[in-house]
Motif scaffolding. Structure first.
Motif, PDB file in Angstrom:
ATOM      1  N   GLU A 435      33.735  33.325  40.367  1.00 15.67           N
ATOM      2  CA  GLU A 435      33.663  32.845  38.981  1.00 15.67           C
ATOM      3  C   GLU A 435      33.778  33.976  37.967  1.00 15.67           C
ATOM      4  O   GLU A 435      34.155  33.755  36.812  1.00 15.67           O
ATOM      5  N   ARG A 436      33.490  35.211  38.386  1.00 15.71           N
ATOM      6  CA  ARG A 436      33.568  36.335  37.439  1.00 15.71           C
ATOM      7  C   ARG A 436      34.998  36.749  37.147  1.00 15.71           C
ATOM      8  O   ARG A 436      35.288  37.201  36.040  1.00 15.71           O
ATOM      9  N   ASN A 437      35.883  36.625  38.117  1.00 20.92           N
ATOM     10  CA  ASN A 437      37.241  37.125  37.908  1.00 20.92           C
ATOM     11  C   ASN A 437      38.312  36.051  38.020  1.00 20.92           C
ATOM     12  O   ASN A 437      39.503  36.350  37.885  1.00 20.92           O
ATOM     13  N   LEU A 438      37.907  34.796  38.282  1.00 20.40           N
ATOM     14  CA  LEU A 438      38.896  33.746  38.486  1.00 20.40           C
ATOM     15  C   LEU A 438      39.828  33.602  37.292  1.00 20.40           C
ATOM     16  O   LEU A 438      41.053  33.482  37.448  1.00 20.40           O
ATOM     17  N   VAL A 467      40.699  44.206  37.904  1.00 20.68           N
ATOM     18  CA  VAL A 467      41.540  43.025  37.745  1.00 20.68           C
ATOM     19  C   VAL A 467      41.677  42.627  36.274  1.00 20.68           C
ATOM     20  O   VAL A 467      42.750  42.190  35.835  1.00 20.68           O
ATOM     21  N   ALA A 468      40.621  42.797  35.479  1.00 24.10           N
ATOM     22  CA  ALA A 468      40.705  42.440  34.058  1.00 24.10           C
ATOM     23  C   ALA A 468      41.732  43.319  33.340  1.00 24.10           C
ATOM     24  O   ALA A 468      42.440  42.867  32.437  1.00 24.10           O
ATOM     25  N   GLU A 469      41.823  44.574  33.736  1.00 23.24           N
ATOM     26  CA  GLU A 469      42.774  45.496  33.114  1.00 23.24           C
ATOM     27  C   GLU A 469      44.203  45.108  33.484  1.00 23.24           C
ATOM     28  O   GLU A 469      45.112  45.173  32.651  1.00 23.24           O
ATOM     29  N   VAL A 470      44.406  44.725  34.746  1.00 26.05           N
ATOM     30  CA  VAL A 470      45.740  44.267  35.154  1.00 26.05           C
ATOM     31  C   VAL A 470      46.143  43.050  34.329  1.00 26.05           C
ATOM     32  O   VAL A 470      47.271  42.956  33.837  1.00 26.05           O
ATOM     33  N   ALA A 471      45.216  42.104  34.158  1.00 22.07           N
ATOM     34  CA  ALA A 471      45.516  40.904  33.372  1.00 22.07           C
ATOM     35  C   ALA A 471      45.860  41.269  31.936  1.00 22.07           C
ATOM     36  O   ALA A 471      46.798  40.722  31.349  1.00 22.07           O
TER      37      ALA A 471
END
Length: 1022
Positions: A435-438, A467-471
């Protein structure tokens, strides 16, 4: 319609949009029906499942009420039978049934790769604990336990298949997590030991057994099972070896005889099981099957997996290294390990001689750059070799008789997420989607169009980026995904290289249209392409681009994948055509909006809104370009687009672009666009210099004639205003019009004046009834719903249950036809407020819950606030003061935009918190709250709100024992609102105490003095 039980209970429409089911009891009822989807569930079982073996009195009536609400929410998907009720869907539409079917098929499959894929698909359906949000229902515990037990069993079976495939290293982390969660499951313990041992971690494997032995003794008082002991003994003896990977189909010595062994794959095969099954079936009945699709879609991998499942001889010829114009037959000979003898100078003749009479599948991979030559060779071989089959991959079909084509599309959302998770875990051990990175992972997969190559490249970036940086960086997806496998062909190493290769295969005309198509953000029909791109032969060129997988055909529209569009947009810039074709694009969509404008306010509004729906992305893109390049065009687009947003219940979308446009405009208003400017100001929901400029223009000019929706937008976003005679001027302009829509709006405005500023209940009903007549004459649904919603309020005030129900259901039907989710949420809140007065707290709670869900989904902040306040009020009236206070204070803590609606809400929350303080005996704190609410209410120009504050103050004086003052303030409330609310329990308690203390006559006299007070006298009194 689809339903989810493997997690919170959910329902979805056929298009994937969620359906608001309702409160906990309704979700529990849905779950009960869905567990037996398609079958009749007896009434007795439903009652027992919802209420237990000893249900409450009147359970049959309660069940009928719940069924009725559920049918309404699901649009009659629940069917009545004499024996009970049935959810009218196929079991496959319920994730729990689909899970059990996939589990059965997976366990029955022979090949471990197929078992792993099917069982993995089954497990991917889970979103959390089964029946997570209805566990308190009597039936739920047993059903959830059964499903959870099956889940862990299936997990163990899938792990077993993966171990057979030699995936030991990648399973260790997952097994360690599962063992920690299920410490006494011996099969998991044994699988962990095997995975550790085969990964070269023998000491850890032995330690894992000791941990298992100790845990079983401590928890269960038993020794390890014989099976677990056998695994331990094999590890001690050094006999616990990984199974040999299954051999690929082929024949020994194939290189000499005209075949090649398929390469072993280094990664798992994720997300294409359905495609694999379909391709397998095609190969059973067709001799030539071609997999087509854009670069990076995974055609090669699918072809290899399909070939591996075919019994018999397989030959692989990879053509990606062959230069354009090269000899395809010679390349195939070389790849198959065959040579041309001195008496066979023609490579094609040699191939025919080698393959004639042999049962074989020949894979021709990457044919797009030599498609004509590959087609010619395939035709010759298939004609001369009757037992030969060909499986080709290409970005366009070979185009010969007898060819069966299987398009390989991008991966859909859930499968794309699974692929990302699988590849990310390989570079960052322990990574899992939760749920944190979905949301970030879903954002990545959407931005990359679900292309497997792009997803794998993005997952690889997790080596160095979170992953947030990639997004966040994927706006430059082609640049971010610039590293790939060193062993791949150069044109397959990066996403840019893949797209560039496709571009190089286009002729000049195709390249010209491809770069011009990038101005379309949401795809386009053929007419729009011809007009905007200036391409008279667009049909043939679009067909060619679609054949070459540069363009997708969806219905009657053509669209580019975002990754391809980004590359081709760079080519548009290189050609110096950005200004020309973005202007043509914006002009085309402005013309469409202008054509639609008058129809959006008439009976044909559904047809015209439906024409604009698929163009929404294009409309936003046109607006975005115009904001930076042509302010006059931007204002025109925004004004007409606002009407569409209003109609579809998506008004909040316009706030940000309105503010951006106003900032770009500065202090200057383009001549002739004053009405458009005023709409933009109203939509921005901001004050300041633009608000004053718009008001000045509206006083001086008749803007209503050209932009009739302006009056409504102004009232909705800015709120009523009586300063400097502004309201009188606007009403005079409206009255001068003979347009029935404007006349209807005139009565809406007068109705709101009666409600907000005059306390005239009869006037409210009269004016909104007249407005309803005007809108009915036009067939204009949202105007009708707007008038109906206010008549609903009056019906609730008067306690007229039947009329209340009739009016609100008609209003909901009308906005439902418009698909206006934001307005549905508002109407549900309106119904909830009415149900509070009519005494049905359960229905009110269900309405507010559904409204909150809808408002959150569409980003309607005011709708979310209104629903949150409604839930808080239900909690307060139920006596749960702590829950009510928490919900109200949570709303107050949100960032405020200073809008008229939020100002009203803040006052109402102050009154409610004052009632809570009073109920808790905090009289002085309650008094401070109510007095502060009164001071704020004087500025928001709403008599009903002032009435509520006066009644709140009456409650404070009642607790102080000042019953005369309390009765007077209750009279003030009636005088301001025009009536008392018969279902208001707070007021009823104050009335009862005051009457008991003052007597009937004393109460009546004080009450009468209050009704006669003006607002000024009330302010002076306080």
């Amino acid at each position: 319609m689809r339903f989810g039980l493997l997690g919170p209970v959910e329902a979805f429409r056929a298009d994937g949009g969620p359906i608001a089911v309702g409160g906990t009891r309704l979700r529990a009822l849905l779950a009960l029906l869905a567990l037996d989807a398609g079958r009749i569930v007896p009434t007795e079982r439903l009652i027992e499942g919802l209420y237990g073996e000893r249900p409450v009195t009147g359970e049959s009536n309660a069940l009928q009420s719940q069924i009725s609400r559920l049918r309404r929410n699901l649009d009659t998907a629940v069917e009545f039978h004499p024996a009970g009720y049935r959810l009218v869907v196929d079991g496959e539409e319920v994730d729990a049934h689909r899970f059990e079917r996939l589990a059965r098929e997976g366990r029955a499959a022979g090949a471990p790769a197929v078992r792993s894929e099917l069982l993995g698909q089954a497990l991917a359906l889970w979103r959390g604990p089964a029946l997570a949000d209805v566990r308190e229902a009597p039936f739920a515990a047993a059903q959830a336990a059964r499903l959870e037990e099956l889940r862990i069993d299936v997990t163990e079976d899938r792990l077993e298949a993966d171990l057979e495939l030699g995936r030991h290293r990648e399973l260790v982390t997952e097994l360690q997590r599962l063992v920690a969660a299920h410490p006494v499951r011996e099969r998991l313990r044994g699988q962990l030991i095997r995975a550790l041992y085969a990964s070269g971690r023998q000491a850890e494997a032995l330690t894992a057994f000791e941990d298992a032995r100790r845990t079983l003794a401590d928890e269960l008082g038993v020794d390890p099972s014989p099976e677990l002991k056998e695994i331990h003994l094999a590890a001690l003896r050094g006999e616990l070896h990984a199974p040999t990977a299954p051999a690929r189909p082929g024949t020994p010595g194939m290189a000499a005889g005209g075949g090649t062994a398929l390469p072993a794959q280094l990664t798992s095969f994720v997300g294409r099981q359905d495609d694999l099954d379909q391709v397998g079936r095609l190969l059973e009945r067709a001799r030539l099957v071609t997999l087509t699709g854009p670069g990076g879609a995974g055609k090669t991998r699918l072809a290899l997996e399909a070939a591996a499942a075919v019994p018999g001889e397989v030959g692989l010829a990879e053509l990606d290294g062959l230069a354009e114009g090269g000899d395809v037959a010679q390349a195939v000979l070389t790849k198959l390990g065959l040579r041309v003898g001195p008496d066979e100078p023609d490579p094609a003749d040699r191939l025919v001689a080698a393959l004639a009479g042999r049962r074989m599948l020949l894979v021709l991979d990457n044919c797009e750059h030599v498609v004509a030559a590959a087609a010619e060779l395939a035709h010759r071989l298939l004609s001369a070799c009757p037992d030969l089959r060909v499986l080709a991959t290409s970005r366009e079909a070979l185009g010969i008789t007898g060819e069966s084509i299987w398009p390989v599309p991008p991966l859909p959302g859930s499968l794309a997420v699974r692929l990302f998770e699988d590849r990310a875990a390989a570079v960052r051990p322990g990574f899992a989607v939760d749920e944190r990175n979905l949301a970030d992972v879903q954002r990545i997969c959407r931005a990359l169009d679900g292309l497997p190559l792009a997803i794998e490249l993005a997952a690889a970036r997790l080596r160095s980026l979170p992953v947030a940086e990639v997004a966040a960086r994927l706006e430059d997806g082609l640049g971010l995904l610039s590293r790939g496998s060193r062993t791949a062909q150069p044109r397959h190493r990066t996403l840019r290289a893949v797209v560039e290769w496709s571009w190089s295969l286009l002729d000049e005309q195709e390249q010209r249209l491809a770069r011009r198509l990038t101005v379309f953000a949401g795809g386009a029909g053929i007419e729009a392409v011809e007009r905007v791109c200036g391409t008279p032969d667009a049909v043939e060129l679009l067909t060619s681009l679609a054949d070459k997988s540069l363009v997708e055909i969806v219905g009657d529209r053509y669209r580019m994948l975002q990754t391809i569009r980004a590359f081709c947009a760079e080519r548009l810039e290189e050609a110096g055509e950005v200004e020309t074709y973005h202007r043509a694009h914006a002009g085309h969509y402005l013309a469409l909006l202008r054509e639609a404008a008058p129809h959006l306010l008439r009976a044909e509004q559904l047809e015209w809104a439906a024409r604009l729906d698929p163009e929404h992305d294009n409309l936003l893109a046109a607006l975005g370009w115009a904001v930076g390049a042509d302010h006059a065009m931007a204002l025109r687009i925004f004004a007409d687009l606002s009407t569409y947003w209003w109609l579809r219940g998506r008004r909040g979308i316009g706030v940000r672009p309105a503010r951006t446009l106003l900032a770009a405009l500065g202090p200057d208003v383009p001549e002739g666009l004053e009405g458009e400017y005023a709409i933009c100001v109203a939509s921005s929901a901001e004050g300041g210099v633009h608000l004053e400029t718009a008001k000045r223009l509206m006083r001086a000019m008749d803007l209503v004639s050209d932009r009739p929706q302006l009056t409504y937008f102004w009232g909705s976003f800015v709120g009523p205003s009586i300063d400097d005679g502004f309201l009188a001027v606007m009403m005079e302009r409206v009255m001068a019009s003979d347009d029935p829509w404007i006349r209807g709006l005139d009565h809406v405005g007068r109705g709101f004046l009666c409600y907000l500023m005059e306390g005239d209940v009869a006037g409210i009903e009269r004016e909104f009834s007249r407005a309803l007549d005007y809108f009915r004459s036009l067939g204009e649904r949202l105007g009708m719903a707007m008038a109906l919603s206010e008549l609903v309020r009056v019906a609730a005030w008067r306690g007229e249950r039947e009329r209340f129900t009739e009016l609100i259901e008609e209003a909901l039907r009308l906005v439902g036809e418009l698909g206006a989710q934001e307005d549905i949420a508002d109407l549900l809140c309106q119904r909830g407020e009415g149900e509070l007065l009519l005494g049905d707290l359960d229905q009110a709670w269900a309405d507010y819950e559904r409204a909150a869900e809808l408002a959150r989904r569409v980003g309607a902040l005011e709708g979310t606030t209104r629903a949150s306040c409604g839930l808080a009020e239900v909690a307060r009236l139920r006596g749960d003061l702590e829950e009510a206070r928490h919900r109200y204070e949570e709303v107050l803590a949100r960032e405020s935009s200073g809008s008229f609606g939020e100002s009203l809400t803040a006052v109402q929350i102050g009154v409610a918190l004052g009632w809570i303080d009073a109920a808790e005996g905090e009289v002085e704190r309650a008094a401070a709250r109510q007095e502060a609410a009164f001071a704020a209410a004087l500025h928001v120009q709403s008599l009903p709100v002032l009435a509520s504050v006066a009644e709140g103050l009456a409650g404070v004086f009642s607790l102080r024992g000042a019953h005369d003052r309390a009765a007077l303030l209750l009279g003030v409330g009636k005088g301001l609102r025009g009536m008392t609310l018969p279902g208001d329990l707070d007021v009823a308690r104050v009335v009862e105490r005051a009457r008991a203390a003052l007597g009937e006559q004393g109460f009546a006299e004080a009450y009468a003095r209050g009704t006669a007070l003006s607002r000024e006298e009330l302010a002076e009194l306080l």
